[in-house]
Design a protein around this motif. Structure first.
Motif, PDB file in Angstrom:
ATOM      1  N   ALA A  22       0.829  -1.215   0.000  1.00  0.00           N
ATOM      2  CA  ALA A  22       0.000   0.000   0.000  1.00  0.00           C
ATOM      3  C   ALA A  22       0.863   1.264   0.000  1.00  0.00           C
ATOM      4  O   ALA A  22       0.404   2.326  -0.432  1.00  0.00           O
ATOM      5  CB  ALA A  22      -0.940   0.003   1.205  1.00  0.00           C
ATOM      6  N   ARG A  23       2.114   1.161   0.431  1.00  0.00           N
ATOM      7  CA  ARG A  23       3.020   2.318   0.402  1.00  0.00           C
ATOM      8  C   ARG A  23       3.254   2.787  -1.037  1.00  0.00           C
ATOM      9  O   ARG A  23       3.646   3.916  -1.275  1.00  0.00           O
ATOM     10  CB  ARG A  23       4.395   2.036   1.003  1.00  0.00           C
ATOM     11  CG  ARG A  23       4.503   0.999   1.971  1.00  0.00           C
ATOM     12  CD  ARG A  23       5.904   0.581   2.402  1.00  0.00           C
ATOM     13  NE  ARG A  23       6.849   1.650   2.607  1.00  0.00           N
ATOM     14  CZ  ARG A  23       7.891   1.864   1.821  1.00  0.00           C
ATOM     15  NH1 ARG A  23       8.107   1.119   0.779  1.00  0.00           N
ATOM     16  NH2 ARG A  23       8.704   2.846   2.086  1.00  0.00           N
ATOM     17  N   LEU A  24       3.032   1.888  -1.992  1.00  0.00           N
ATOM     18  CA  LEU A  24       3.264   2.210  -3.393  1.00  0.00           C
ATOM     19  C   LEU A  24       2.160   3.083  -3.986  1.00  0.00           C
ATOM     20  O   LEU A  24       2.231   3.460  -5.154  1.00  0.00           O
ATOM     21  CB  LEU A  24       3.414   0.924  -4.216  1.00  0.00           C
ATOM     22  CG  LEU A  24       4.573   0.014  -3.803  1.00  0.00           C
ATOM     23  CD1 LEU A  24       4.537  -1.280  -4.588  1.00  0.00           C
ATOM     24  CD2 LEU A  24       5.909   0.718  -3.954  1.00  0.00           C
ATOM     25  N   LEU A  25       1.156   3.425  -3.189  1.00  0.00           N
ATOM     26  CA  LEU A  25       0.104   4.329  -3.660  1.00  0.00           C
ATOM     27  C   LEU A  25       0.594   5.773  -3.716  1.00  0.00           C
ATOM     28  O   LEU A  25      -0.001   6.600  -4.392  1.00  0.00           O
ATOM     29  CB  LEU A  25      -1.121   4.237  -2.740  1.00  0.00           C
ATOM     30  CG  LEU A  25      -1.847   2.891  -2.754  1.00  0.00           C
ATOM     31  CD1 LEU A  25      -2.933   2.870  -1.697  1.00  0.00           C
ATOM     32  CD2 LEU A  25      -2.413   2.607  -4.138  1.00  0.00           C
ATOM     33  N   ALA A  26       1.665   6.072  -3.003  1.00  0.00           N
ATOM     34  CA  ALA A  26       2.216   7.428  -2.980  1.00  0.00           C
ATOM     35  C   ALA A  26       3.511   7.470  -3.783  1.00  0.00           C
ATOM     36  O   ALA A  26       4.221   6.466  -3.900  1.00  0.00           O
ATOM     37  CB  ALA A  26       2.495   7.863  -1.544  1.00  0.00           C
ATOM     38  N   THR A  27       3.815   8.630  -4.313  1.00  0.00           N
ATOM     39  CA  THR A  27       5.097   8.827  -4.977  1.00  0.00           C
ATOM     40  C   THR A  27       6.186   8.755  -3.921  1.00  0.00           C
ATOM     41  O   THR A  27       6.078   9.391  -2.870  1.00  0.00           O
ATOM     42  CB  THR A  27       5.130  10.194  -5.683  1.00  0.00           C
ATOM     43  OG1 THR A  27       4.044  10.254  -6.607  1.00  0.00           O
ATOM     44  CG2 THR A  27       6.442  10.410  -6.415  1.00  0.00           C
TER      45      THR A  27
END
Length: 173
Positions: free
Chosen positions: A88-93
């Motif tokens: 889910a951390r990959l949802l942000a740049t």
């Protein structure tokens, strides 16, 4: 190579701070007093100068100033198996600095990374200009050695092939 937003891989620019072929056996992160770090590399890391080339990644649109730190694909695969919602951390740049860096410091165990993920998800949920300003101020304090996140733990080396939850998880350096 690092994973960017939505898991898209990109090449992250950094100054070399380790000896050549430092990971000849398996990918691993650096820990406190890592013998692979050169004397000059140690100074560059203390001063944060080794992160400056990442501004090129910002100009290319692959990173932002603030966001979760990008991770290497082989290590991210392992952590995604061990930690719920890791991806889910990959949802942000990804960013040069972030909420986890200013509140936790280095991560050397799966438990540390789990806490880092919690910080990253907090950042994603409450993303705002005031929060970014708070992170930026905390980062400046850390670079000037006016503030410091909690110290790293000394543990056994981490390897991408090691599935132990107590293995040292490499620091994003």
């Amino acid at each position: 190579e690092r994973l960017g937003r939505y898991g898209v891989p990109f090449l992250m620019f950094k100054l070399r701070t380790m000896v050549a072929d430092a990971e000849h056996c398996a990918p691993q992160w650096a820990g406190a007093r890592d013998p692979r770090v050169t004397p000059l590399g140690h100074i560059l890391r203390i001063m944060g100068i080794d992160e400056l080339p990442q501004f090129w990644n910002i100009l290319r649109g692959e990173m932002s100033l603030i966001g979760p730190r990008p991770e290497r694909p082989e290590i991210a695969r392992h952590l995604d198996e061990c930690i719920p919602f890791y991806s889910a951390r990959l949802l942000a740049t990804p960013g040069i600095t972030g909420w986890a860096q200013t509140h936790q410091g280095g991560d050397t165990t799966v438990d540390d990374v789990t806490k880092k993920v919690q910080h990253d998800l907090y950042y994603i949920k409450y993303l705002s200009l005031p929060l970014d300003c708070q992170i930026l101020l905390g980062t400046i304090q850390m670079v000037l050695h006016l503030a410091k996140p909690r110290p790293k733990q000394e543990t056994q080396p981490f390897s991408a092939v090691n599935n132990s939850d107590t293995a040292r998880i490499p620091v994003n350096k």
